[in-house]
Design a protein around this motif. Structure first.
Motif, mmCIF file in Angstrom:
data_model
loop_
_atom_site.group_PDB
_atom_site.id
_atom_site.type_symbol
_atom_site.label_atom_id
_atom_site.label_comp_id
_atom_site.label_asym_id
_atom_site.label_seq_id
_atom_site.Cartn_x
_atom_site.Cartn_y
_atom_site.Cartn_z
ATOM 1 N N TRP A 114 65.796 -47.972 0.415
ATOM 2 C CA TRP A 114 66.549 -48.030 1.662
ATOM 3 C C TRP A 114 68.045 -48.193 1.435
ATOM 4 N N TYR A 115 68.416 -48.905 0.346
ATOM 5 C CA TYR A 115 69.846 -49.150 0.135
ATOM 6 C C TYR A 115 70.600 -47.877 -0.259
ATOM 7 N N ILE A 116 69.887 -46.865 -0.772
ATOM 8 C CA ILE A 116 70.533 -45.581 -1.054
ATOM 9 C C ILE A 116 70.962 -44.927 0.252
ATOM 10 N N HIS A 117 70.163 -45.108 1.289
ATOM 11 C CA HIS A 117 70.550 -44.612 2.616
ATOM 12 C C HIS A 117 71.783 -45.362 3.127
ATOM 13 N N ILE A 118 71.843 -46.677 2.874
ATOM 14 C CA ILE A 118 73.007 -47.465 3.298
ATOM 15 C C ILE A 118 74.263 -46.992 2.564
ATOM 16 N N PHE A 119 74.134 -46.743 1.253
ATOM 17 C CA PHE A 119 75.265 -46.206 0.498
ATOM 18 C C PHE A 119 75.702 -44.851 1.069
ATOM 19 N N GLY A 120 74.720 -44.047 1.466
ATOM 20 C CA GLY A 120 75.031 -42.753 2.071
ATOM 21 C C GLY A 120 75.793 -42.919 3.366
ATOM 22 N N CYS A 121 75.403 -43.917 4.161
ATOM 23 C CA CYS A 121 76.105 -44.205 5.413
ATOM 24 C C CYS A 121 77.559 -44.565 5.142
ATOM 25 N N ALA A 122 77.777 -45.426 4.134
ATOM 26 C CA ALA A 122 79.142 -45.817 3.776
ATOM 27 C C ALA A 122 79.936 -44.612 3.271
ATOM 28 N N MET A 123 79.288 -43.777 2.463
ATOM 29 C CA MET A 123 79.938 -42.576 1.934
ATOM 30 C C MET A 123 80.339 -41.623 3.054
ATOM 31 N N GLY A 124 79.502 -41.538 4.084
ATOM 32 C CA GLY A 124 79.813 -40.641 5.182
ATOM 33 C C GLY A 124 80.862 -41.199 6.120
ATOM 34 N N TYR A 125 80.861 -42.530 6.297
ATOM 35 C CA TYR A 125 81.728 -43.132 7.323
ATOM 36 C C TYR A 125 83.143 -43.435 6.831
ATOM 37 N N PHE A 126 83.273 -44.146 5.727
ATOM 38 C CA PHE A 126 84.578 -44.702 5.353
ATOM 39 C C PHE A 126 85.632 -43.655 4.981
ATOM 40 N N PRO A 127 85.300 -42.584 4.237
ATOM 41 C CA PRO A 127 86.348 -41.583 3.965
ATOM 42 C C PRO A 127 86.919 -40.959 5.237
ATOM 43 N N LEU A 128 86.070 -40.625 6.188
ATOM 44 C CA LEU A 128 86.567 -40.038 7.435
ATOM 45 C C LEU A 128 87.299 -41.065 8.286
ATOM 46 N N PHE A 129 86.852 -42.327 8.213
ATOM 47 C CA PHE A 129 87.555 -43.394 8.930
ATOM 48 C C PHE A 129 88.979 -43.546 8.400
ATOM 49 N N LEU A 130 89.129 -43.508 7.078
ATOM 50 C CA LEU A 130 90.456 -43.622 6.472
ATOM 51 C C LEU A 130 91.327 -42.419 6.820
ATOM 52 N N ILE A 131 90.717 -41.223 6.810
ATOM 53 C CA ILE A 131 91.465 -40.021 7.196
ATOM 54 C C ILE A 131 91.948 -40.143 8.634
ATOM 55 N N GLN A 141 99.262 -38.877 16.096
ATOM 56 C CA GLN A 141 98.308 -38.292 17.027
ATOM 57 C C GLN A 141 96.932 -38.273 16.367
ATOM 58 N N GLU A 142 95.905 -38.048 17.188
ATOM 59 C CA GLU A 142 94.542 -38.050 16.667
ATOM 60 C C GLU A 142 94.306 -36.811 15.813
ATOM 61 N N VAL A 143 93.924 -37.021 14.558
ATOM 62 C CA VAL A 143 93.648 -35.895 13.662
ATOM 63 C C VAL A 143 92.151 -35.697 13.459
ATOM 64 N N LEU A 144 91.362 -36.698 13.814
ATOM 65 C CA LEU A 144 89.907 -36.614 13.678
ATOM 66 C C LEU A 144 89.284 -37.502 14.740
ATOM 67 N N GLY A 145 88.359 -36.943 15.502
ATOM 68 C CA GLY A 145 87.742 -37.683 16.586
ATOM 69 C C GLY A 145 86.870 -38.826 16.088
ATOM 70 N N ALA A 146 86.798 -39.890 16.877
ATOM 71 C CA ALA A 146 85.949 -41.028 16.523
ATOM 72 C C ALA A 146 84.489 -40.601 16.436
ATOM 73 N N GLY A 147 84.080 -39.671 17.305
ATOM 74 C CA GLY A 147 82.705 -39.184 17.282
ATOM 75 C C GLY A 147 82.349 -38.519 15.967
ATOM 76 N N ASP A 148 83.298 -37.786 15.385
ATOM 77 C CA ASP A 148 83.055 -37.138 14.094
ATOM 78 C C ASP A 148 82.865 -38.172 12.985
ATOM 79 N N VAL A 149 83.646 -39.264 13.053
ATOM 80 C CA VAL A 149 83.537 -40.329 12.051
ATOM 81 C C VAL A 149 82.166 -40.997 12.134
ATOM 82 N N TYR A 150 81.758 -41.355 13.349
ATOM 83 C CA TYR A 150 80.437 -41.969 13.533
ATOM 84 C C TYR A 150 79.325 -41.012 13.111
#
Length: 226
Positions: A114-131, A141-150
């Motif tokens: 299950w923790y591999i899925h959690i790592f995947g969630c972090a991998m998907g979320y944090f880079p786009l959040f930082l961008i 201005q907004e360069v990436l929508g919050a919906g895309d990050v989630y």
């Protein structure tokens, strides 16, 4: 053989649901069970759905429930991508539904911890959040929508670490190439907002269906070089 027929029938039923929902989003007409089906739109969705569902079932034949949940997630993602393209938004209802689906996948997946899925969630979320954060700080201005990050985080939870990394690579490469081509042909400026979820959908689909094979071939190539 009976399992394939059952999966095909379920995919057709959900294709009708996707057609009705997306046609309602596009046309704005009242959504009812008896509303007329757009045959052309339905055929496009049904063919795509059948291919994804049957390939997914073939790859997860020993875990049909897992395959079913993943395919339902694909259909939710399909609705998200179409809504984003047509209306430039991602509804919270879709994100919540997909998040619940991702949690179910995490709980029933026997192929990885299950923790591999959690790592995947972090991998998907944090880079786009930082961008998103850095982009807004630099360009004001907004360069990436919050919906895309989630959405990226949810897909990471569903795919797991390695397949989400592959999804991110495919998504990024295809998106950059497509943006370049569209900007050149349409003469859009650099501030034009492009829908990002269709590229996430493509990356997710390829990673879901062929991710394990691609990763295996990649490791074989690395070991061969070494």
């Amino acid at each position: 053989m009976a399992e394939y027929i059952i999966f095909a029938l379920i995919s057709i039923i959900l294709s009708i649901a996707v057609e009705k929902i997306t046609d309602f989003m596009i046309s704005g007409q009242k959504l009812t069970i008896m509303s007329k089906i757009n045959i052309k739109w339905f055929c496009m969705i049904a063919v795509l759905n059948l291919c994804v569902w049957l390939i997914c079932f073939l790859l997860h034949k020993t875990a049909p429930i897992m395959a079913l949940v993943l395919c339902i997630g694909f259909d939710i993602l399909l609705c998200i991508a179409i809504e984003d393209v047509k209306l430039k938004r991602i509804s919270n209802a879709y994100l919540i539904s997909l998040f619940v689906t991702a949690i179910v996948v995490t709980l029933i997946d026997k192929s990885m911890p299950w923790y591999i899925h959690i790592f995947g969630c972090a991998m998907g979320y944090f880079p786009l959040f930082l961008i998103r954060v850095l982009g807004e700080a630099v360009k004001k201005q907004e360069v990436l929508g919050a919906g895309d990050v989630y959405l990226s985080g949810i897909l990471g939870l569903m795919l797991g670490f390695q397949n989400d990394l592959l999804c991110g690579i495919i998504t990024s490469v295809v998106a950059l190439i497509t943006f370049r081509i569209i900007r050149h042909k349409k003469h859009y400026d650099k501030m034009y907002a492009y829908p990002f979820s269709p590229f996430l959908t493509l990356g997710f689909t390829i990673s879901l269906l062929f991710g394990d094979l691609i990763i295996e071939k990649y490791y074989d190539l690395i070991f061969l070089i070494i």
